[in-house]
Write a protein that holds these residues in place. Sequence first.
Motif, short mmCIF file in Angstrom:
data_model
loop_
_atom_site.label_atom_id
_atom_site.label_comp_id
_atom_site.label_asym_id
_atom_site.label_seq_id
_atom_site.Cartn_x
_atom_site.Cartn_y
_atom_site.Cartn_z
N VAL A 32 39.08 87.21 33.99
CA VAL A 32 39.05 86.38 33.34
C VAL A 32 38.23 84.83 34.02
N THR A 33 39.51 84.64 35.41
CA THR A 33 39.00 83.33 35.69
C THR A 33 38.02 83.18 36.94
N THR A 34 37.34 84.66 36.72
CA THR A 34 36.31 85.05 37.34
C THR A 34 35.00 84.70 37.19
N TYR A 35 35.32 85.44 35.45
CA TYR A 35 33.78 84.66 34.73
C TYR A 35 33.57 83.76 33.93
N LEU A 36 35.28 83.02 34.06
CA LEU A 36 35.55 82.19 33.59
C LEU A 36 34.15 80.41 34.41
N GLY A 37 34.92 80.96 35.80
CA GLY A 37 34.25 80.66 36.66
C GLY A 37 32.80 80.42 36.77
N LEU A 38 32.43 81.81 37.04
CA LEU A 38 31.21 81.93 36.70
C LEU A 38 30.10 80.84 35.58
N LEU A 39 31.15 80.97 34.22
CA LEU A 39 30.02 79.84 33.14
C LEU A 39 30.37 78.67 33.66
N ALA A 40 31.57 78.06 34.16
CA ALA A 40 32.10 76.88 34.65
C ALA A 40 30.65 76.41 35.67
N VAL A 41 29.92 77.44 36.46
CA VAL A 41 29.50 76.32 37.87
C VAL A 41 28.39 76.65 36.59
N THR A 42 27.53 77.79 35.98
CA THR A 42 26.24 77.92 35.31
C THR A 42 26.06 76.41 34.66
N PHE A 43 27.00 76.47 33.85
CA PHE A 43 27.64 75.24 32.97
C PHE A 43 27.24 73.74 34.03
N PHE A 44 27.71 73.83 35.27
CA PHE A 44 27.16 72.75 35.89
C PHE A 44 26.04 72.26 36.35
N ILE A 45 25.41 73.23 36.55
CA ILE A 45 24.23 73.73 36.81
C ILE A 45 23.13 73.36 36.40
N GLY A 46 23.58 74.27 34.44
CA GLY A 46 22.32 73.76 33.69
C GLY A 46 22.56 72.13 32.82
N ARG A 47 24.20 71.87 32.79
CA ARG A 47 23.93 70.63 32.29
C ARG A 47 24.17 69.26 32.64
N VAL A 48 25.21 69.72 33.74
CA VAL A 48 25.79 68.46 34.68
C VAL A 48 24.82 67.60 35.94
N ILE A 49 24.04 69.20 36.33
CA ILE A 49 23.27 68.05 37.25
C ILE A 49 21.84 67.51 36.95
N PRO A 50 21.33 68.16 35.58
CA PRO A 50 19.63 67.76 35.38
C PRO A 50 20.23 65.97 34.27
N ILE A 51 19.50 65.44 34.71
CA ILE A 51 19.96 64.09 34.47
C ILE A 51 19.81 63.81 33.35
N ASP A 52 18.70 64.43 32.72
CA ASP A 52 18.69 65.03 31.29
C ASP A 52 17.91 66.29 31.19
N PRO A 53 19.35 66.43 30.21
CA PRO A 53 19.12 68.56 30.67
C PRO A 53 18.39 69.08 29.24
N VAL A 54 17.67 68.21 28.02
CA VAL A 54 16.61 68.48 26.87
C VAL A 54 15.56 68.37 27.87
N LEU A 55 15.40 67.67 29.46
CA LEU A 55 14.14 68.19 29.42
C LEU A 55 13.88 68.78 30.34
N ALA A 56 15.57 69.02 30.96
CA ALA A 56 15.17 70.36 32.44
C ALA A 56 14.38 71.92 31.07
N VAL A 57 14.48 71.34 29.81
CA VAL A 57 14.97 73.15 29.33
C VAL A 57 13.21 72.97 28.62
N LEU A 58 13.20 71.99 28.15
CA LEU A 58 11.68 71.95 27.26
C LEU A 58 10.39 71.82 28.17
N GLY A 59 10.71 70.91 29.77
CA GLY A 59 9.57 70.11 30.11
C GLY A 59 9.34 69.17 29.79
N ASP A 60 9.20 67.84 30.45
CA ASP A 60 8.43 66.99 30.03
C ASP A 60 7.20 66.39 29.29
#
Lengths: 355, 306, 279
Positions: A32-60
Amino acid sequence: MSVAENQATAERGGTRAVAVLSSIGRFLVIAVTTYLGLLAVTFFIGRVIPIDPVLAVLGDRAPANVVERTRREMGLDLPLIEQFYIYVKNALNGDFGTSVLTTNPVMTDIRRAFPATIELATLGTLIGSVIGVPLGVLAAVRRGSLIDQIVRIIGLIGYSVPIFWLGLLGLVLFYAKLQWVAFPARLDVVYEYTFTPITGFYLLDAAMQGQWDVFYDAFRHIILPASLLGYFSLAYISRMTRSFMLNELSQEYIVAARAKGLSERRIVWAHALRNAAVPMVTVIALSYAGLLEGSVLTETVFSWPGIGLYITNSLQNADMNAVLGGTIVIGSVFIAINLFSDLLYRVLDPRTKVE
Amino acid sequence: MSTEVVQSRRDWLLSERPASRMQARLGRAYVTWRRFSANRLAFVGLLIIIALLLVAAFADVLAPYSPTFGDLKGSRLLAPSAAHWFGTDDLGRDIYSRIIYGSRWTLYVVILVAVIAAPIGLLVGTVAGYAGGWTDAILMRITDIFLAFPKLILALAFVAALGPGIENAVLAIAITSWPPYARIARAETLTVRNSDYIKAVQLMGASPFRIVLRHIMPLCISSLIIRVTLDMAGIILTAAGLGFLGLGAQPPLPEWGAMIASGRRFVLDQWWVAGAPGFAILIVSLGFNLLGDGLRDALDPRSGDQ
Amino acid sequence: MSGKTLLEVEDLRINFPTRIGQVQAVRGVSFSLGRERLGIVGESGSGKSQTGRAIMGLTPPQAEVTAKTLAFDGIDLLAAPPRERRALRGKRIAMILQDPKYSLDPVMSIGRQIVETLRTHERVSKAEARDRALAMLEAVQIRDPARVFDLHPHEVSGGMGQRAMIAMMLIAGPEMMIADEPTSALDVTVQLDVLGILDRLVSERGMGLIFISHDLRLVSSFCDRVIVMYAGKVVEQLKASELRDAQHPYTRGLLNCMPRIGFERHPLPVLDRKPEWAA
Ligand SMILES: Nc1ncnc2c1ncn2[C@@H]1O[C@H](COP(=O)(O)OP(=O)(O)OP(=O)(O)O)[C@@H](O)[C@H]1O
Ligand SMILES: [Mg+2]
């Protein structure tokens, strides 16, 4: 049986059950902790690093009202921890959002691509183990001989060569020059329309339907990438087999087996290899996981329509949902194989049965 | 006469009763060196790495052409010849020169990754090992989680979010490669934590911070160096893979992985464009692997055959 | 010496080539063995085990073994082809190793390991092999043979493991047995049990026994004759009963080191070693 004895037996049964439960418990905590870790890291990558996640998803180039709607849909106005909770819930339901590139739900795309990746990695590992284990055994038994040197060189090159480069050279030689194998794809275009896959593993599907022309064609397409992966897995597996076997062959029980008058063949294959098999399972599983991970590179070189190619195509188009979905799926399988090999190790080794 | 001097110097180094700490240390180093240089392959590895350093240092002198500007008109996609040893690429650039300059980027990547990842691992491992208890449990769980991840894919996702570029590639690789170092550092810490020597330092009133920094970390360095050397080839290959996927170094940087990517389009006809940089990667990775194996065998004779 | 000669060893030498030069582990050992018990004692590294292994044909491949005579029941062991030597091992000459924890295959059940010896040397059905293995386990005084048959080595105690090894090595009915410190890895209380079993089996079956040990007192009480080795050489050979009259200073040294109840020894004696004994 006396009362005291009865009680003692019951107690022993009890502590045994507790031991089993606690080892299952530990396993679950790790999983469980390993999977949560994986999700936490991808969450971090997808939602926290990009300045605007919406643009990251939709393109500018997305229109403003779409951006606004998506922002709310993605729950970006919520606190981060709540966002993560929703993210985990969605991921567990296999909901990774929609791919901008294909406009399909990411999970649909992945489901379509997954068998291709598994088929390739499985065939590669099969080739690697079937050749690598005997090679490693021979290298250990005839230590210092020519075959030992060859295994060493195979291993060194395998650890040092860029896989995508070797793939390109393979295409130059076996496809362009010698024309032994078919062009990079899964099937010839003709068959793409006449052939209906069932499981998605083309070799299997073709054989099941008795379409041997398709089978042959699929084989001509898969053999080069599978051999390439097989080489990498062989390099790793033979080297590890050699080292495990050397370790086993230096044990006292081998001297005892000789003292019993057993033949060298029996000593090597029935005793030493059987003991080495326990750690070998982990090695083969790790090599399988490694091939899955390496699929991003091989599939790109061979235009193999699996998850790896899906990820790299999405990367080129800044399609973050698809990239992260693919990462989570490959990561999950990778982690599952790791955990599973650990379990299998315990099953195979009689010493760990009773803890 | 001279052999006698050599003989006695050897005896001095190998003496079983060294008279000074200096002598003991030199003696140990000498034994290690003899074991290392007796391993011919390891020696070859060392030579390759030295050559890489020299080529990177003297790239300006060694490269006959500019690595970034080519003759677009007269020399596109030329086959290897006396003028262009490894041929030219689609922009008319001399591939030999680009490979020579590329050695700098290879070094840049491995050194930066090592400089970022090793200290992170060292810090996490020594703190976990020295503190013990919950700190240890949590830090090691995190380490194990990272260890269970597929490194390449995760690095890929990181760079995808950070944006392509060689700095981000370095960062992504570093983030995914520290866990083994933490494991090693923790193991070393545990072996010395309860030693009398650390107890003595504690009695003298040194703070935990100082003990970890001054007394424990230095002890972990040599096993870390071996492990980092062994990992160098993997770092190079990952960086090249990222470059190949267009996520690492961007054109016109002469990074070897990116060079393979740009040669991919003509690989069936002009194979040398992709062939030469891949060969360079192979040689350098091989060098690091041989050197790492040799170092491990020399410093840890038990693992000699494994 | 009772009965005919089983084993004849004359001028046995074993050399290990190493980086620093030749290591002469055994340097001209001679003795012979009938259906009797011969003890070999000596300090660590004196070449006892290598002597035993050379007789079995289990010397590491890099070592050189030479001898004027090395014959078992008239068979020249050094000239015999590997196949013939292998047929002798386990069938006519057996060996018990020191530590059952390491000398039994950890992933094979004890019963199968015993059956394996038998079926290597005799054509017997599976059922018969099993019966004989169970009988053998009983002969080494294992109380519940059927249960132990299916256990793995890690599931039994050291003493039981050593009995299982004795069963495994004796099941094919060898005429000669080499026991290389068969009890050194065991608890003192278990040691005596195992020695008792070994003692009984050897005398019941009329085997020749070479008993290797550090322990001079144990050897002298257990064996008929004793060989004392030092630095790869035999320094003294004598009847166990005459041990007290040993001539060689090294043997006397070994005897003096043994503690005796009722005598306080201060300071504890230290074994004297003189280079000329090794010459
Ligand atoms: N593989 C080897 N390579 C080099 N020398 C060896 C090797 N095996 C054994 N020797 C040498 O042979 C000598 C005799 O070893 P042996 O095992 O016979 O001693 P031992 O009398 O049985 O000692 P112990 O009581 O400790 O078992 C040792 O001094 C050792 O140096
Ligand atoms: Mg011994």
